[in-house]
Design a protein around this motif. Structure first.
Motif, PDB file in Angstrom:
ATOM      1  N   THR A   1       2.302  15.082 -10.519  1.00  0.00           N
ATOM      2  CA  THR A   1       2.406  15.353 -11.951  1.00  0.00           C
ATOM      3  C   THR A   1       1.167  16.064 -12.468  1.00  0.00           C
ATOM      4  N   GLN A   2       0.011  15.581 -11.980  1.00  0.00           N
ATOM      5  CA  GLN A   2      -1.237  16.211 -12.406  1.00  0.00           C
ATOM      6  C   GLN A   2      -1.322  17.655 -11.923  1.00  0.00           C
ATOM      7  N   ASN A   3      -0.842  17.901 -10.713  1.00  0.00           N
ATOM      8  CA  ASN A   3      -0.868  19.258 -10.169  1.00  0.00           C
ATOM      9  C   ASN A   3       0.038  20.198 -10.973  1.00  0.00           C
TER      10      ASN A   3
ATOM     11  N   ASP B   1      -1.031  23.455 -12.952  1.00  0.00           N
ATOM     12  CA  ASP B   1      -0.427  24.784 -12.791  1.00  0.00           C
ATOM     13  C   ASP B   1      -0.027  25.377 -14.141  1.00  0.00           C
ATOM     14  N   SER B   2       0.506  24.504 -14.984  1.00  0.00           N
ATOM     15  CA  SER B   2       0.911  24.988 -16.309  1.00  0.00           C
ATOM     16  C   SER B   2      -0.300  25.464 -17.107  1.00  0.00           C
ATOM     17  N   LEU B   3      -1.352  24.673 -17.012  1.00  0.00           N
ATOM     18  CA  LEU B   3      -2.561  25.060 -17.735  1.00  0.00           C
ATOM     19  C   LEU B   3      -3.169  26.339 -17.167  1.00  0.00           C
ATOM     20  N   THR B   4      -3.015  26.527 -15.841  1.00  0.00           N
ATOM     21  CA  THR B   4      -3.538  27.747 -15.220  1.00  0.00           C
ATOM     22  C   THR B   4      -2.810  28.972 -15.753  1.00  0.00           C
ATOM     23  N   THR B   5      -1.493  28.828 -15.915  1.00  0.00           N
ATOM     24  CA  THR B   5      -0.692  29.923 -16.451  1.00  0.00           C
ATOM     25  C   THR B   5      -1.088  30.221 -17.888  1.00  0.00           C
ATOM     26  N   MET B   6      -1.343  29.167 -18.653  1.00  0.00           N
ATOM     27  CA  MET B   6      -1.647  29.333 -20.067  1.00  0.00           C
ATOM     28  C   MET B   6      -3.068  29.825 -20.288  1.00  0.00           C
ATOM     29  N   LYS B   7      -3.965  29.385 -19.468  1.00  0.00           N
ATOM     30  CA  LYS B   7      -5.377  29.726 -19.704  1.00  0.00           C
ATOM     31  C   LYS B   7      -6.020  30.220 -18.415  1.00  0.00           C
TER      32      LYS B   7
ATOM     33  N   THR C   1      -9.066  30.402 -17.985  1.00  0.00           N
ATOM     34  CA  THR C   1     -10.308  29.647 -17.813  1.00  0.00           C
ATOM     35  C   THR C   1     -10.078  28.306 -17.118  1.00  0.00           C
ATOM     36  N   ASN C   2      -8.804  28.020 -16.754  1.00  0.00           N
ATOM     37  CA  ASN C   2      -8.490  26.714 -16.175  1.00  0.00           C
ATOM     38  C   ASN C   2      -9.207  26.478 -14.844  1.00  0.00           C
ATOM     39  N   VAL C   3      -9.524  27.610 -14.127  1.00  0.00           N
ATOM     40  CA  VAL C   3     -10.228  27.458 -12.842  1.00  0.00           C
ATOM     41  C   VAL C   3     -11.557  26.752 -13.062  1.00  0.00           C
ATOM     42  N   ASP C   4     -12.250  27.183 -14.076  1.00  0.00           N
ATOM     43  CA  ASP C   4     -13.525  26.539 -14.389  1.00  0.00           C
ATOM     44  C   ASP C   4     -13.316  25.089 -14.797  1.00  0.00           C
ATOM     45  N   LEU C   5     -12.235  24.852 -15.566  1.00  0.00           N
ATOM     46  CA  LEU C   5     -11.950  23.491 -16.028  1.00  0.00           C
ATOM     47  C   LEU C   5     -11.633  22.577 -14.848  1.00  0.00           C
ATOM     48  N   THR C   6     -10.823  23.099 -13.913  1.00  0.00           N
ATOM     49  CA  THR C   6     -10.462  22.295 -12.737  1.00  0.00           C
ATOM     50  C   THR C   6     -11.698  21.940 -11.915  1.00  0.00           C
ATOM     51  N   GLU C   7     -12.587  22.922 -11.791  1.00  0.00           N
ATOM     52  CA  GLU C   7     -13.817  22.682 -11.028  1.00  0.00           C
ATOM     53  C   GLU C   7     -14.658  21.599 -11.706  1.00  0.00           C
TER      54      GLU C   7
ATOM     55  N   ASN D   1       0.820  -1.216   0.000  1.00  0.00           N
ATOM     56  CA  ASN D   1       0.000   0.000   0.000  1.00  0.00           C
ATOM     57  C   ASN D   1       0.848   1.258   0.000  1.00  0.00           C
ATOM     58  N   GLU D   2       1.983   1.191   0.702  1.00  0.00           N
ATOM     59  CA  GLU D   2       2.883   2.346   0.707  1.00  0.00           C
ATOM     60  C   GLU D   2       3.432   2.607  -0.690  1.00  0.00           C
ATOM     61  N   VAL D   3       3.769   1.512  -1.391  1.00  0.00           N
ATOM     62  CA  VAL D   3       4.258   1.668  -2.767  1.00  0.00           C
ATOM     63  C   VAL D   3       3.159   2.275  -3.639  1.00  0.00           C
ATOM     64  N   LEU D   4       1.927   1.744  -3.470  1.00  0.00           N
ATOM     65  CA  LEU D   4       0.804   2.269  -4.244  1.00  0.00           C
ATOM     66  C   LEU D   4       0.538   3.730  -3.904  1.00  0.00           C
ATOM     67  N   PHE D   5       0.632   4.054  -2.605  1.00  0.00           N
ATOM     68  CA  PHE D   5       0.407   5.438  -2.191  1.00  0.00           C
ATOM     69  C   PHE D   5       1.462   6.362  -2.792  1.00  0.00           C
ATOM     70  N   THR D   6       2.719   5.889  -2.811  1.00  0.00           N
ATOM     71  CA  THR D   6       3.802   6.692  -3.395  1.00  0.00           C
ATOM     72  C   THR D   6       3.567   6.921  -4.878  1.00  0.00           C
ATOM     73  N   GLU D   7       3.161   5.855  -5.575  1.00  0.00           N
ATOM     74  CA  GLU D   7       2.886   5.989  -7.002  1.00  0.00           C
ATOM     75  C   GLU D   7       1.734   6.961  -7.247  1.00  0.00           C
ATOM     76  N   ASN D   8       0.702   6.841  -6.428  1.00  0.00           N
ATOM     77  CA  ASN D   8      -0.445   7.746  -6.583  1.00  0.00           C
ATOM     78  C   ASN D   8      -0.068   9.191  -6.263  1.00  0.00           C
ATOM     79  N   THR D   9       0.787   9.343  -5.239  1.00  0.00           N
ATOM     80  CA  THR D   9       1.236  10.689  -4.870  1.00  0.00           C
ATOM     81  C   THR D   9       2.049  11.313  -6.001  1.00  0.00           C
ATOM     82  N   THR D  10       2.914  10.475  -6.602  1.00  0.00           N
ATOM     83  CA  THR D  10       3.718  10.954  -7.742  1.00  0.00           C
ATOM     84  C   THR D  10       2.813  11.359  -8.901  1.00  0.00           C
ATOM     85  N   LEU D  11       1.798  10.506  -9.148  1.00  0.00           N
ATOM     86  CA  LEU D  11       0.858  10.816 -10.224  1.00  0.00           C
ATOM     87  C   LEU D  11       0.098  12.100  -9.923  1.00  0.00           C
ATOM     88  N   LYS D  12      -0.305  12.251  -8.668  1.00  0.00           N
ATOM     89  CA  LYS D  12      -1.042  13.453  -8.290  1.00  0.00           C
ATOM     90  C   LYS D  12      -0.169  14.701  -8.419  1.00  0.00           C
TER      91      LYS D  12
END
Length: 326
Positions: free
Chosen positions: A167-169, A173-179, A181-187, A154-165
């Protein structure tokens, strides 16, 4: 003539004098004293033997009592350890019916031990319960090893999920800088990733541990010792596979949510406001329509009337249902 009479008459015995009589009385009294002393000695010896036997019996009972107390403590510790393992598995979102059966078996043995009288706890009973305790301890050790392995996974899975999260964050952030309207998209993504509790089922567990099911969700209040809520998490390809906390609110007929810190209740936030929850469950969402269950014991009589179950995760209500206690 006088001379002849003296020769023919036998010699007469002289009467017993007073000193001889006193001597005989002393001998008689001395003999009686010896007899009395002998009798007292025999009685004392018999009393000593009886006392020694009583003390031996008392020592045997004391040893049995001590052994019985120690065995009860061993079984109480075993029960606590198995319950700890069950809680650890539930915290990882796992169910284990065999462990529940082991806990029930240990509880049965514990009740039998507590029902023994000191004098009836035989050597055969001692050997039987020692052997069973040793078997339980071996099972406990093996299960601890399995749980340790599961925690590592589970710790390995949690680490992988944290890494994925993470990356997604970063991408967010990059999309927020570019657009802007990203706030609406994130919501929108947040709403789209909202979990959904499907096929909610309410069971009442009575004092004997038996689960009662009713399609109409109507139960007798006097039979309600615990409330079990079971449901499946619907598929959601948008929601990340990661640890989630599911909060349950059990709302009584008067509109108040049951809340007891000693049974694991607390508070969480919805739209920036604190809300009390009755029970919670930590899981790892894996998008497999996994089944989740929560159990709550009020440890008091439930109110009669319609109760409401509300389920929350990630700041959203993910499901609700009602049941009636009559």
């Amino acid at each position: 003539m006088n001379t002849l009479e003296k020769k023919d008459n036998p010699k007469q015995e002289s009467p017993m004098n007073p000193s001889e009589k006193r001597s005989n009385r002393k001998l008689l009294i001395s003999g009686l004293l010896v007899i009395l002393i002998s009798i007292n000695g025999i009685l004392l010896y018999m009393n000593y033997q009886k006392k020694e036997k009583t003390e031996e019996q008392a020592e045997v009972i004391r040893v049995k009592d001590k052994e019985l107390e120690n065995q009860i403590k061993v079984y109480e510790a075993l029960k606590a350890d198995f319950e700890r393992q069950s809680q650890e598995l539930q915290a990882m979102g796992l169910e284990n019916d065999s462990m529940e059966a082991q806990i029930a078996s240990i509880t049965s043995d514990l009740n039998e031990l507590r029902g023994f009288r000191k004098s009836s706890y035989s050597l055969a009973d001692q050997r039987r319960f020692r052997d069973r305790a040793a078997a339980f301890e071996q099972q406990l050790k093996q299960k601890d090893e399995q749980i340790a392995t599961l925690k590592q996974d589970n710790e390995v899975l949690f680490t992988e999920n944290t890494t994925l999260k993470t990356t997604q964050n970063r991408l967010s952030d990059s999309l927020t800088t570019m657009k802007s309207t990203n706030v609406d998209l994130t919501e929108k993504v947040k709403v789209a990733s909202r979990l959904e509790a499907q096929r909610l089922d309410i069971n009442v567990v009575n004092k004997r541990g038996k689960e009662l099911d009713d399609k109409k969700n109507e139960f007798r209040a006097k039979n309600a010792e615990k409330i079990r809520v079971t449901f499946n998490l619907g598929k959601n390809d948008v929601a990340p596979k990661e640890p989630k906390t599911i909060y349950m609110r059990l709302i009584e007929p008067d509109g108040a949510a049951l809340y007891n810190l000693s049974t694991g209740s607390g508070s969480f936030q919805i739209d920036g406001e604190d809300m009390y929850y009755t029970a919670k469950r930590d899981i790892v969402f894996d998008n497999t329509q996994q089944q989740v269950s929560l159990m709550y014991a009020k440890n008091a009589e439930y109110k009669k009337g319609q109760h409401t179950i509300e389920l929350y995760a990630d700041g959203f209500m993910i499901g609700s249902t009602t049941f009636v206690l009559k």
